[in-house]
Scaffold this motif. Sequence first.
Motif, PDB file in Angstrom:
ATOM      1  N   UNK A 154       0.807  -1.220   0.000  1.00 41.17           N
ATOM      2  CA  UNK A 154       0.000   0.000   0.000  1.00 41.17           C
ATOM      3  C   UNK A 154       0.842   1.273   0.000  1.00 41.17           C
ATOM      4  N   UNK A 155       2.092   1.155   0.378  1.00 40.04           N
ATOM      5  CA  UNK A 155       2.953   2.340   0.413  1.00 40.04           C
ATOM      6  C   UNK A 155       4.079   2.233  -0.620  1.00 40.04           C
ATOM      7  N   UNK A 156       3.904   1.369  -1.589  1.00 39.26           N
ATOM      8  CA  UNK A 156       4.901   1.227  -2.640  1.00 39.26           C
ATOM      9  C   UNK A 156       5.092   2.576  -3.341  1.00 39.26           C
ATOM     10  N   UNK A 157       6.313   2.908  -3.633  1.00 36.58           N
ATOM     11  CA  UNK A 157       6.580   4.189  -4.276  1.00 36.58           C
ATOM     12  C   UNK A 157       6.735   5.343  -3.309  1.00 36.58           C
ATOM     13  N   UNK A 158       6.705   5.063  -2.006  1.00 34.13           N
ATOM     14  CA  UNK A 158       6.767   6.131  -1.003  1.00 34.13           C
ATOM     15  C   UNK A 158       8.074   6.917  -1.095  1.00 34.13           C
ATOM     16  N   UNK A 159       9.187   6.239  -1.308  1.00 36.54           N
ATOM     17  CA  UNK A 159      10.480   6.928  -1.356  1.00 36.54           C
ATOM     18  C   UNK A 159      10.492   7.941  -2.499  1.00 36.54           C
ATOM     19  N   UNK A 160      10.019   7.524  -3.666  1.00 37.80           N
ATOM     20  CA  UNK A 160       9.990   8.423  -4.825  1.00 37.80           C
ATOM     21  C   UNK A 160       9.045   9.599  -4.578  1.00 37.80           C
ATOM     22  N   UNK A 161       7.887   9.321  -3.997  1.00 41.24           N
ATOM     23  CA  UNK A 161       6.917  10.377  -3.689  1.00 41.24           C
ATOM     24  C   UNK A 161       7.527  11.409  -2.748  1.00 41.24           C
ATOM     25  N   UNK A 162       8.180  10.933  -1.713  1.00 38.65           N
ATOM     26  CA  UNK A 162       8.786  11.828  -0.734  1.00 38.65           C
ATOM     27  C   UNK A 162       9.950  12.611  -1.347  1.00 38.65           C
ATOM     28  N   UNK A 163      10.757  11.949  -2.150  1.00 44.19           N
ATOM     29  CA  UNK A 163      11.887  12.652  -2.791  1.00 44.19           C
ATOM     30  C   UNK A 163      11.387  13.723  -3.759  1.00 44.19           C
ATOM     31  N   UNK A 164      10.323  13.417  -4.490  1.00 41.10           N
ATOM     32  CA  UNK A 164       9.776  14.378  -5.461  1.00 41.10           C
ATOM     33  C   UNK A 164       9.222  15.628  -4.779  1.00 41.10           C
ATOM     34  N   UNK A 165       8.808  15.507  -3.523  1.00 44.10           N
ATOM     35  CA  UNK A 165       8.193  16.626  -2.803  1.00 44.10           C
ATOM     36  C   UNK A 165       9.206  17.343  -1.905  1.00 44.10           C
ATOM     37  N   UNK A 166      10.489  17.261  -2.240  1.00 44.30           N
ATOM     38  CA  UNK A 166      11.531  17.751  -1.327  1.00 44.30           C
ATOM     39  C   UNK A 166      11.394  19.229  -0.984  1.00 44.30           C
ATOM     40  N   UNK A 167      10.897  20.057  -1.893  1.00 46.12           N
ATOM     41  CA  UNK A 167      10.770  21.487  -1.587  1.00 46.12           C
ATOM     42  C   UNK A 167       9.727  21.700  -0.488  1.00 46.12           C
ATOM     43  N   UNK A 168       8.546  21.108  -0.651  1.00 44.83           N
ATOM     44  CA  UNK A 168       7.480  21.237   0.351  1.00 44.83           C
ATOM     45  C   UNK A 168       7.891  20.582   1.669  1.00 44.83           C
ATOM     46  N   UNK A 169       8.616  19.489   1.587  1.00 47.15           N
ATOM     47  CA  UNK A 169       9.070  18.783   2.787  1.00 47.15           C
ATOM     48  C   UNK A 169      10.079  19.631   3.552  1.00 47.15           C
ATOM     49  N   UNK A 170      11.037  20.195   2.832  1.00 48.70           N
ATOM     50  CA  UNK A 170      12.042  21.051   3.488  1.00 48.70           C
ATOM     51  C   UNK A 170      11.393  22.282   4.105  1.00 48.70           C
ATOM     52  N   UNK A 206      15.821  -2.209   5.127  1.00 52.23           N
ATOM     53  CA  UNK A 206      16.546  -1.151   5.808  1.00 52.23           C
ATOM     54  C   UNK A 206      15.797   0.157   5.688  1.00 52.23           C
ATOM     55  N   UNK A 207      16.366   1.199   6.279  1.00 51.95           N
ATOM     56  CA  UNK A 207      15.728   2.514   6.261  1.00 51.95           C
ATOM     57  C   UNK A 207      16.284   3.370   5.138  1.00 51.95           C
ATOM     58  N   UNK A 208      15.381   4.066   4.448  1.00 49.58           N
ATOM     59  CA  UNK A 208      15.754   5.087   3.472  1.00 49.58           C
ATOM     60  C   UNK A 208      15.241   6.399   4.053  1.00 49.58           C
ATOM     61  N   UNK A 209      16.028   7.476   3.912  1.00 50.09           N
ATOM     62  CA  UNK A 209      15.665   8.740   4.534  1.00 50.09           C
ATOM     63  C   UNK A 209      16.179   9.909   3.718  1.00 50.09           C
ATOM     64  N   UNK A 210      15.683  11.107   4.045  1.00 51.40           N
ATOM     65  CA  UNK A 210      16.256  12.316   3.464  1.00 51.40           C
ATOM     66  C   UNK A 210      17.413  12.819   4.332  1.00 51.40           C
ATOM     67  N   UNK A 211      17.821  12.023   5.305  1.00 50.29           N
ATOM     68  CA  UNK A 211      19.023  12.287   6.094  1.00 50.29           C
ATOM     69  C   UNK A 211      20.182  11.532   5.461  1.00 50.29           C
ATOM     70  N   UNK A 212      21.360  12.122   5.498  1.00 46.08           N
ATOM     71  CA  UNK A 212      22.529  11.483   4.886  1.00 46.08           C
ATOM     72  C   UNK A 212      22.841  10.144   5.556  1.00 46.08           C
ATOM     73  N   UNK A 213      22.742  10.106   6.876  1.00 43.50           N
ATOM     74  CA  UNK A 213      22.995   8.865   7.595  1.00 43.50           C
ATOM     75  C   UNK A 213      21.893   8.663   8.625  1.00 43.50           C
ATOM     76  N   UNK A 214      21.625   7.419   8.905  1.00 48.89           N
ATOM     77  CA  UNK A 214      20.613   7.059   9.904  1.00 48.89           C
ATOM     78  C   UNK A 214      21.288   6.156  10.916  1.00 48.89           C
ATOM     79  N   UNK A 215      21.245   6.561  12.171  1.00 45.85           N
ATOM     80  CA  UNK A 215      21.888   5.757  13.209  1.00 45.85           C
ATOM     81  C   UNK A 215      21.058   4.520  13.530  1.00 45.85           C
ATOM     82  N   UNK A 216      21.734   3.542  14.094  1.00 43.67           N
ATOM     83  CA  UNK A 216      21.036   2.325  14.507  1.00 43.67           C
ATOM     84  C   UNK A 216      19.989   2.609  15.566  1.00 43.67           C
TER      85      UNK A 216
END
Length: 118
Positions: free
Chosen positions: A21-37, A50-60
Amino acid sequence: MNNLGDYQWKNRLILVHAVQETEGAVETLRDAHVAINDRDIIWFVNTGEGLVSNQATVSGGVEQDINELFAKVSPEDRVLLIGKDGGIKSREPSLDLDAIFRRIDAMPMRVREMRSGD
């Protein structure tokens, strides 16, 4: 940032537990980077591998906190919005960014941010 609490009062969080149900979420979030920022949003998508994020690194510690949070909520709650105060503001079965943005823009803290130009 070593855990989710480190983002409190700095960022809003969108957490997505990726399933069909959330397939494509990473692309959707990346495409909206201006509104997100603009809304001080940090997002994390648990892809199952694993985790994908708009952060360069994600800690354990952050990854562990997210997994623990999803273990506590209903299985239908695949998308969580966490406010700057650290509280869960919405739980949704799928990612609807427009609805999330409307919800954020109606929050008193966000209204103040928009007024002051933050």
